[in-house]
Design a protein around this motif. Structure first.
Motif, PDB file in Angstrom:
ATOM      1  N   VAL A 168      52.948  38.232  54.033  1.00  8.41           N
ATOM      2  CA  VAL A 168      51.670  37.916  54.679  1.00  8.41           C
ATOM      3  C   VAL A 168      51.060  39.180  55.283  1.00  8.41           C
ATOM      4  O   VAL A 168      49.865  39.446  55.146  1.00  8.41           O
ATOM      5  N   SER A 169      51.893  39.970  55.897  1.00  9.71           N
ATOM      6  CA  SER A 169      51.453  41.207  56.512  1.00  9.71           C
ATOM      7  C   SER A 169      50.885  42.188  55.483  1.00  9.71           C
ATOM      8  O   SER A 169      49.878  42.861  55.732  1.00  9.71           O
ATOM      9  N   LEU A 170      51.499  42.269  54.305  1.00  4.26           N
ATOM     10  CA  LEU A 170      51.001  43.145  53.238  1.00  4.26           C
ATOM     11  C   LEU A 170      49.636  42.662  52.733  1.00  4.26           C
ATOM     12  O   LEU A 170      48.787  43.470  52.372  1.00  4.26           O
ATOM     13  N   MET A 171      49.431  41.351  52.741  1.00  6.56           N
ATOM     14  CA  MET A 171      48.117  40.811  52.344  1.00  6.56           C
ATOM     15  C   MET A 171      47.072  41.162  53.395  1.00  6.56           C
ATOM     16  O   MET A 171      45.952  41.545  53.061  1.00  6.56           O
ATOM     17  N   GLN A 172      47.439  41.071  54.668  1.00  3.58           N
ATOM     18  CA  GLN A 172      46.502  41.407  55.743  1.00  3.58           C
ATOM     19  C   GLN A 172      46.090  42.872  55.681  1.00  3.58           C
ATOM     20  O   GLN A 172      44.962  43.211  56.019  1.00  3.58           O
ATOM     21  N   LYS A 173      46.985  43.733  55.230  1.00  4.18           N
ATOM     22  CA  LYS A 173      46.690  45.160  55.111  1.00  4.18           C
ATOM     23  C   LYS A 173      45.909  45.491  53.841  1.00  4.18           C
ATOM     24  O   LYS A 173      45.470  46.612  53.655  1.00  4.18           O
ATOM     25  N   GLY A 174      45.775  44.515  52.945  1.00  2.00           N
ATOM     26  CA  GLY A 174      45.008  44.723  51.727  1.00  2.00           C
ATOM     27  C   GLY A 174      45.800  45.337  50.584  1.00  2.00           C
ATOM     28  O   GLY A 174      45.241  45.657  49.539  1.00  2.00           O
ATOM     29  N   ILE A 175      47.098  45.508  50.771  1.00  2.00           N
ATOM     30  CA  ILE A 175      47.941  46.072  49.712  1.00  2.00           C
ATOM     31  C   ILE A 175      48.164  45.032  48.621  1.00  2.00           C
ATOM     32  O   ILE A 175      48.200  45.353  47.442  1.00  2.00           O
ATOM     33  N   LEU A 176      48.306  43.779  49.046  1.00  2.00           N
ATOM     34  CA  LEU A 176      48.449  42.662  48.108  1.00  2.00           C
ATOM     35  C   LEU A 176      47.249  41.737  48.235  1.00  2.00           C
ATOM     36  O   LEU A 176      46.730  41.539  49.340  1.00  2.00           O
ATOM     37  N   LEU A 177      46.856  41.173  47.127  1.00  2.00           N
ATOM     38  CA  LEU A 177      45.777  40.189  47.103  1.00  2.00           C
ATOM     39  C   LEU A 177      46.361  38.899  46.552  1.00  2.00           C
ATOM     40  O   LEU A 177      47.269  38.935  45.716  1.00  2.00           O
ATOM     41  N   LYS A 178      45.826  37.775  47.008  1.00  2.00           N
ATOM     42  CA  LYS A 178      46.354  36.488  46.555  1.00  2.00           C
ATOM     43  C   LYS A 178      45.225  35.628  46.008  1.00  2.00           C
ATOM     44  O   LYS A 178      44.164  35.531  46.605  1.00  2.00           O
ATOM     45  N   GLU A 179      45.505  35.048  44.855  1.00  2.00           N
ATOM     46  CA  GLU A 179      44.570  34.090  44.266  1.00  2.00           C
ATOM     47  C   GLU A 179      45.391  32.926  43.741  1.00  2.00           C
ATOM     48  O   GLU A 179      46.102  33.068  42.748  1.00  2.00           O
ATOM     49  N   GLY A 180      45.344  31.817  44.444  1.00  2.00           N
ATOM     50  CA  GLY A 180      46.172  30.664  44.089  1.00  2.00           C
ATOM     51  C   GLY A 180      47.634  31.000  44.314  1.00  2.00           C
ATOM     52  O   GLY A 180      48.025  31.394  45.396  1.00  2.00           O
ATOM     53  N   GLU A 181      48.428  30.860  43.254  1.00  2.00           N
ATOM     54  CA  GLU A 181      49.860  31.166  43.333  1.00  2.00           C
ATOM     55  C   GLU A 181      50.171  32.584  42.828  1.00  2.00           C
ATOM     56  O   GLU A 181      51.324  32.952  42.689  1.00  2.00           O
ATOM     57  N   ILE A 182      49.137  33.335  42.513  1.00  2.00           N
ATOM     58  CA  ILE A 182      49.313  34.671  41.940  1.00  2.00           C
ATOM     59  C   ILE A 182      48.998  35.751  42.987  1.00  2.00           C
ATOM     60  O   ILE A 182      47.969  35.708  43.648  1.00  2.00           O
ATOM     61  N   TYR A 183      49.909  36.704  43.091  1.00  2.00           N
ATOM     62  CA  TYR A 183      49.719  37.856  43.964  1.00  2.00           C
ATOM     63  C   TYR A 183      49.503  39.072  43.079  1.00  2.00           C
ATOM     64  O   TYR A 183      50.118  39.185  42.013  1.00  2.00           O
ATOM     65  N   SER A 184      48.627  39.962  43.493  1.00  2.00           N
ATOM     66  CA  SER A 184      48.436  41.181  42.718  1.00  2.00           C
ATOM     67  C   SER A 184      48.348  42.386  43.650  1.00  2.00           C
ATOM     68  O   SER A 184      47.996  42.251  44.820  1.00  2.00           O
ATOM     69  N   ILE A 185      48.668  43.547  43.085  1.00  2.00           N
ATOM     70  CA  ILE A 185      48.614  44.771  43.872  1.00  2.00           C
ATOM     71  C   ILE A 185      47.173  45.289  43.891  1.00  2.00           C
ATOM     72  O   ILE A 185      46.383  44.973  43.003  1.00  2.00           O
ATOM     73  N   HIS A 186      46.839  46.061  44.895  1.00  2.00           N
ATOM     74  CA  HIS A 186      45.524  46.682  45.009  1.00  2.00           C
ATOM     75  C   HIS A 186      45.281  47.553  43.770  1.00  2.00           C
ATOM     76  O   HIS A 186      46.210  48.203  43.277  1.00  2.00           O
ATOM     77  N   TYR A 187      44.049  47.580  43.285  1.00  2.00           N
ATOM     78  CA  TYR A 187      43.749  48.305  42.043  1.00  2.00           C
ATOM     79  C   TYR A 187      44.091  49.794  42.103  1.00  2.00           C
ATOM     80  O   TYR A 187      44.400  50.409  41.089  1.00  2.00           O
ATOM     81  N   ARG A 188      44.093  50.387  43.297  1.00  2.00           N
ATOM     82  CA  ARG A 188      44.405  51.808  43.420  1.00  2.00           C
ATOM     83  C   ARG A 188      45.895  52.101  43.210  1.00  2.00           C
ATOM     84  O   ARG A 188      46.288  53.253  43.112  1.00  2.00           O
ATOM     85  N   LEU A 189      46.722  51.060  43.166  1.00  2.00           N
ATOM     86  CA  LEU A 189      48.161  51.232  42.956  1.00  2.00           C
ATOM     87  C   LEU A 189      48.558  51.073  41.480  1.00  2.00           C
ATOM     88  O   LEU A 189      49.686  51.360  41.106  1.00  2.00           O
ATOM     89  N   ILE A 190      47.609  50.651  40.656  1.00  2.00           N
ATOM     90  CA  ILE A 190      47.890  50.423  39.235  1.00  2.00           C
ATOM     91  C   ILE A 190      48.394  51.689  38.515  1.00  2.00           C
ATOM     92  O   ILE A 190      49.355  51.604  37.752  1.00  2.00           O
TER      93      ILE A 190
END
Length: 106
Positions: A63-85
């Motif tokens: 949850v904390s990583l999502m609040q920092k914007g490192i992880l994004l959540k859409e439904g049941e799917i989590y994804s990394i920030h585009y700058r980490l790709i």
């Protein structure tokens, strides 16, 4: 993971641990920018058992990583920030400080 640290230091410690031990290894494992909640739960369970850590610690860290914007959540799917790709594509080490730095660059 029990410590005498304050609330904010403890949250940062949780984020760092979850990122380095669960999230980033999982991203490299699945070789994709996103992962499911189930994949996270399986990885979390395995790491927590191996390291004898309460399963509650990584939940707060996620949850904390999502609040920092490192992880994004859409439904049941989590994804990394585009700058980490690019780090993922290169299978490069991406520690928490690198991740937070990349996400905060405008």
């Amino acid at each position: 993971m029990l410590s005498e640290k304050g609330k904010y230091a403890s949250a940062t410690q949780n984020r760092r641990w979850v990122w380095s031990e669960i999230i980033w290894p999982l991203v490299l494992e699945v070789n994709d920018v996103s992962f499911t909640l189930k994949q996270f739960q399986n990885k979390r369970k395995k790491i927590c058992q191996e390291q004898n850590v309460s399963i509650n610690v990584p939940s707060r860290g996620l949850v904390s990583l999502m609040q920092k914007g490192i992880l994004l959540k859409e439904g049941e799917i989590y994804s990394i920030h585009y700058r980490l790709i690019p780090y993922m594509r290169l299978k490069a080490e991406c520690d928490y400080s690198t991740a937070i730095h990349e996400v905060r660059i405008k």
